[in-house]
Design a protein around this motif. Structure first.
Motif, PDB file in Angstrom:
ATOM      1  N   PRO A 169       0.787  -1.236   0.000  1.00 30.54           N
ATOM      2  CA  PRO A 169       0.000   0.000   0.000  1.00 30.54           C
ATOM      3  C   PRO A 169       0.820   1.288   0.000  1.00 30.54           C
ATOM      4  CG  PRO A 169      -1.024  -1.596   1.435  1.00 30.54           C
ATOM      5  CD  PRO A 169       0.281  -2.203   0.989  1.00 30.54           C
ATOM      6  N   SER A 226      -3.477   6.807   4.577  1.00 32.98           N
ATOM      7  CA  SER A 226      -4.441   5.897   3.969  1.00 32.98           C
ATOM      8  C   SER A 226      -5.805   6.563   4.076  1.00 32.98           C
ATOM      9  CB  SER A 226      -4.380   4.534   4.647  1.00 32.98           C
ATOM     10  OG  SER A 226      -4.324   4.669   6.060  1.00 32.98           O
ATOM     11  N   SER A 227      -6.589   6.204   5.108  1.00 32.15           N
ATOM     12  CA  SER A 227      -7.872   6.869   5.275  1.00 32.15           C
ATOM     13  C   SER A 227      -7.649   8.212   5.960  1.00 32.15           C
ATOM     14  CB  SER A 227      -8.801   6.009   6.123  1.00 32.15           C
ATOM     15  OG  SER A 227      -8.955   4.759   5.505  1.00 32.15           O
ATOM     16  N   GLU A 273     -12.692   4.914   8.106  1.00 27.93           N
ATOM     17  CA  GLU A 273     -12.751   3.535   8.587  1.00 27.93           C
ATOM     18  C   GLU A 273     -13.320   3.533   9.983  1.00 27.93           C
ATOM     19  OE1 GLU A 273      -9.280   0.895   8.164  1.00 27.93           O
ATOM     20  OE2 GLU A 273      -8.342   2.604   7.171  1.00 27.93           O
ATOM     21  N   TYR A 276     -12.937   1.101  13.438  1.00 23.85           N
ATOM     22  CA  TYR A 276     -12.246  -0.084  13.948  1.00 23.85           C
ATOM     23  C   TYR A 276     -13.296  -1.184  14.070  1.00 23.85           C
ATOM     24  CZ  TYR A 276      -8.584  -2.782  16.082  1.00 23.85           C
ATOM     25  OH  TYR A 276      -7.640  -3.748  16.311  1.00 23.85           O
ATOM     26  N   TYR A 318      -3.690   1.610  15.836  1.00 28.28           N
ATOM     27  CA  TYR A 318      -4.004   1.226  14.448  1.00 28.28           C
ATOM     28  C   TYR A 318      -3.995   2.472  13.567  1.00 28.28           C
ATOM     29  CZ  TYR A 318      -6.995  -0.355  10.529  1.00 28.28           C
ATOM     30  OH  TYR A 318      -7.525  -0.634   9.291  1.00 28.28           O
ATOM     31  N   LYS A 362      -0.357   3.708  13.114  1.00 26.84           N
ATOM     32  CA  LYS A 362       0.440   2.893  12.188  1.00 26.84           C
ATOM     33  C   LYS A 362       0.025   3.139  10.746  1.00 26.84           C
ATOM     34  CE  LYS A 362       1.611  -1.042  15.120  1.00 26.84           C
ATOM     35  NZ  LYS A 362       0.939  -2.282  15.518  1.00 26.84           N
ATOM     36  N   LYS A 363      -1.264   3.373  10.539  1.00 32.13           N
ATOM     37  CA  LYS A 363      -1.741   3.593   9.169  1.00 32.13           C
ATOM     38  C   LYS A 363      -1.683   5.064   8.767  1.00 32.13           C
ATOM     39  CE  LYS A 363      -4.807   1.132   7.131  1.00 32.13           C
ATOM     40  NZ  LYS A 363      -6.148   0.645   6.738  1.00 32.13           N
TER      41      LYS A 363
END
Lengths: 459, 459
Positions: B15, B365-366, B396, B398, B410, B413-414
């Motif tokens: 990604p 990402s998001s 998103e 969780y 989370y 990290k993203k």
């Protein structure tokens, strides 16, 4: 010189088809990304050790194998060669193959990168795959798959999001009449127990999966011939024939199947999916609990999905399900639950053609052709073309001095909606003669006026 | 079970890398489309009869060949097998190969579809190609090419547009310091005549192409060792060493090379390119007439290009040229002039990493993670998540009830910039607790306020 040809079962996608395919891909991709899925690409070639044994014996035969480079015969036992046994020779001269689907390479990726990946891992993948199938109408040897999977959580939120992603993608594509069928492998297992299937589970699923095609009588015949008792089949059809809302069906399942091991958990899974879909405002999505839905792939262990478009004779255009052991084929210690689904792009394309759903914009190329009456006008036109492009307008200039008729024919063939014609008057006045090629109307417009007439392409 | 591996010289694009690659592809694609280029895709596999002989003997050896399906040894002469001659056996057991570049398949497509194509045909193509090269740093066995070609016109407008497309693409990518070198095969031919090269033209070009690397002394040595006279080499370097504007160089060429056949036409071509670039407002584009630019590919017949990024040690990132006979390899009657260029995506990627040019957005990402303190909050959060998505926000939730710390980890990290935390207070008030994960600040915001804080992703 022979005229060149394409390999059997492969296709070129020319500009007109590509524009429509990109509309599909872009619509799906934007939905995937809005739901937090991230892109992954894996190579076309995988080691055959990665692919072999993952798709059954028939699948192994359908893998395209890539000949080793260099002097691949050098170390081959002459006896093996003289035996002329293709199957036995293959592993010695071909170590790589073309990928057969996106799921096994995804599992391989997860196993190889598990320490870097943030779980739950949501990835989408839009890439071609290859199968040495006999080519026939609608079946190709190279075709795109379009998958999204979440791995590393057993939450039914994922299933609910899949339903909403299908709804959102179809809304973008303009597909209004469709149904999303859902079932659960645990429910199927309980149905099999109810029908006394014993070790004939899979032949039971194969039979009821055909209900749509061969009807109840056909399925009853098939089950009888496979040794199911009439009584068992009756109690099975009692359930399969039940009409009603999803909630009514769930209540019936609880009453009838509650006694079978794991059925309660499966029914709870389905219940949660419907609850979450409702929490997400998706009550109106056409989801239907269909107890006859089985889906062939043996790796599914939880909820399964299948999507059909009404009014288009293309079969199912999307499907998927939950699996518990996807990565276990590469690492038996690795058992993380996941759920995925995919869109069948070729079928979606055919359905959209059949229903005439592609927006007109996908059929045009540039928005403007700048035409000119002589070399000086061409040079002036280059500046105009560039000003349009600077405003994100897809614009072309006919590249050589030519008769105006020829230039307009080019615009017409390429479905370019507007022509700007530059003559000496326009160069003097700075105003543009704009021809609408659909209506034939011609108007004088300043560049600013013309820019406000046409819409910029989204970046 | 062995841990799975990737075939040598191939890569997964996870990604983070994909987001950056898509930024490059999307930037280039939008420029191609703005200039009226339309997409084409051709299959990964081509018949070997299409590919063989097009890339020289070395190229033929670098083609990946695909083993025929089924019992491919059945009809093979046992004597051929027992000879163990890999090269002689290959054509009998492999009819297809993976494409080696995008140019030959494009020429095949044009020949096969010439009656349906509107000329001048402007196509772009972004697809992987495969070469069984020895893998090394920066050289892969599967890599993307990114080509645009116009076929069916000899107008220098195309060359000028290529220069502006490179400028526009680099502007989108944030690359500011680069140079576009241009030369002409006809000028090179005249230079060769000037140097008395006779049939040593190509060794002359190979030598002067190295001027950058080995300097004037090195090139002089090489030319001397290949039998060029000192006098000839002097007059050559008189020209090569000339500094000045492109116009000054053109005047010099006219004075020095006017006597050689075709030189005048070539000089006129270059002059037109510069004129058209200026008409398009591209005077400031860093184009430089470089008489030492030769480029290897023998099919070029007119203008040639090469682009280098300053401050990044990655070699040339784009190049191309005009050819007169591309389709003639498939049909000797077919001789339409064309011009094309391509971007080297892997090198662009490396250069942009080196210069730290990828926008921050490509690394996230998001935009939002919706977090929740219990199952009821999760269900409430599903509705919030969906409202964000409806406004084109990549959001998103969780997916399972979890400690808040785990949910925020989370997001971290993203690289998700915002977390919305749903507790019972937020459910009662309808206001959102929004945490900026970069600054650590937390604010209460209504959904509408929050939506105005963050930007929607472009569709």
């Amino acid at each position: 010189m022979d005229r060149p040809t394409l390999p059997k079962g492969t296709r070129d996608f020319g500009p007109a088809v590509m524009a429509k395919r990109q509309f599909i891909f872009q619509s799906i991709r934007s939905v995937f990304e809005r739901y937090g899925f991230l892109p992954l690409e894996t190579p076309a070639m995988e080691n055959l050790s990665t692919l072999t044994g993952k798709y059954g014996e028939e699948g192994d035969q359908l893998l395209f194998k890539v000949l080793n480079s260099g002097d691949y015969l050098k170390d081959i036992d002459p006896a093996l060669l003289s035996s002329k046994d293709s199957r036995r020779l293959t592993p010695s001269i071909a170590e790589k193959g073309l990928k057969y689907d996106l799921t096994v390479p995804f599992a391989r990726y997860v196993v190889m990168n598990r320490h870097e990946i943030t779980f739950p891992f949501k990835r989408y993948q839009i890439q071609p795959v290859w199968r040495a199938d006999r080519p026939q109408k609608g079946r190709y040897r190279e075709f795109y798959q379009c998958d999204a999977d979440v791995i590393g959580t057993d939450s039914m939120v994922c299933e609910a999001e899949i339903i909403l992603m299908i709804r959102d993608a179809f809304a973008k594509l303009g597909i209004n009449r469709y149904s999303i069928k859902i079932n659960h492998r645990g429910v199927l297992a309980a149905l099999a127990a109810l029908a006394g299937a014993g070790d004939k589970e899979s032949s039971l699923f194969v039979a009821i999966d055909k209900l749509d095609k061969i009807g109840e009588a056909g399925v009853r015949d098939e089950l009888a011939s496979r040794g199911f008792s009439a009584e068992a089949v009756d109690s099975l059809f009692d359930l399969l024939n039940k009409r009603g809302t999803n909630q009514e069906k769930l209540e019936l399942l609880r009453a009838q199947l509650g006694k079978y091991e794991k059925a309660a958990a499966s029914i709870h899974d389905l219940e949660q999916v419907f609850t979450f879909v409702a929490s997400m405002g998706g009550e109106a999505a056409p989801v239907e609990l269909d107890l006859a839905l089985a889906r062939g792939l043996s790796y599914y262990t939880g909820c399964i999905f299948e999507v059909k478009i009404h009014d288009a004779a293309v079969g199912s255009v999307s499907g998927g399900g939950r699996y518990d052991n996807l990565t276990a084929v590469f690492d038996s210690k690795e058992r993380s639950s996941g759920v995925g689904f995919s869109f069948g792009v070729d079928r979606l394309y055919d359905a959209m053609e059949e229903l005439n759903l592609f927006p007109e914009e996908t059929q045009r190329s540039s928005q403007v052709l700048v035409c000119h009456l002589d070399e000086e006008c061409l040079r002036y036109g280059l500046g105009i073309t560039q000003k349009l492009r600077a405003k994100s307008i897809a614009a072309e200039i006919y590249p050589e001095p030519s008769k105006l008729k020829k230039q307009l024919e080019y615009a017409d063939k390429k479905k370019i909606p507007f022509a700007v014609v530059i003559g000496s008057d326009e160069m003097k006045s700075g105003v543009l003669a704009v021809k609408n090629l659909k209506t034939g109307e011609q108007h004088l417009r300043t560049l600013e006026q013309f820019l406000s007439d046409i819409t910029a392409i989204p970046k």
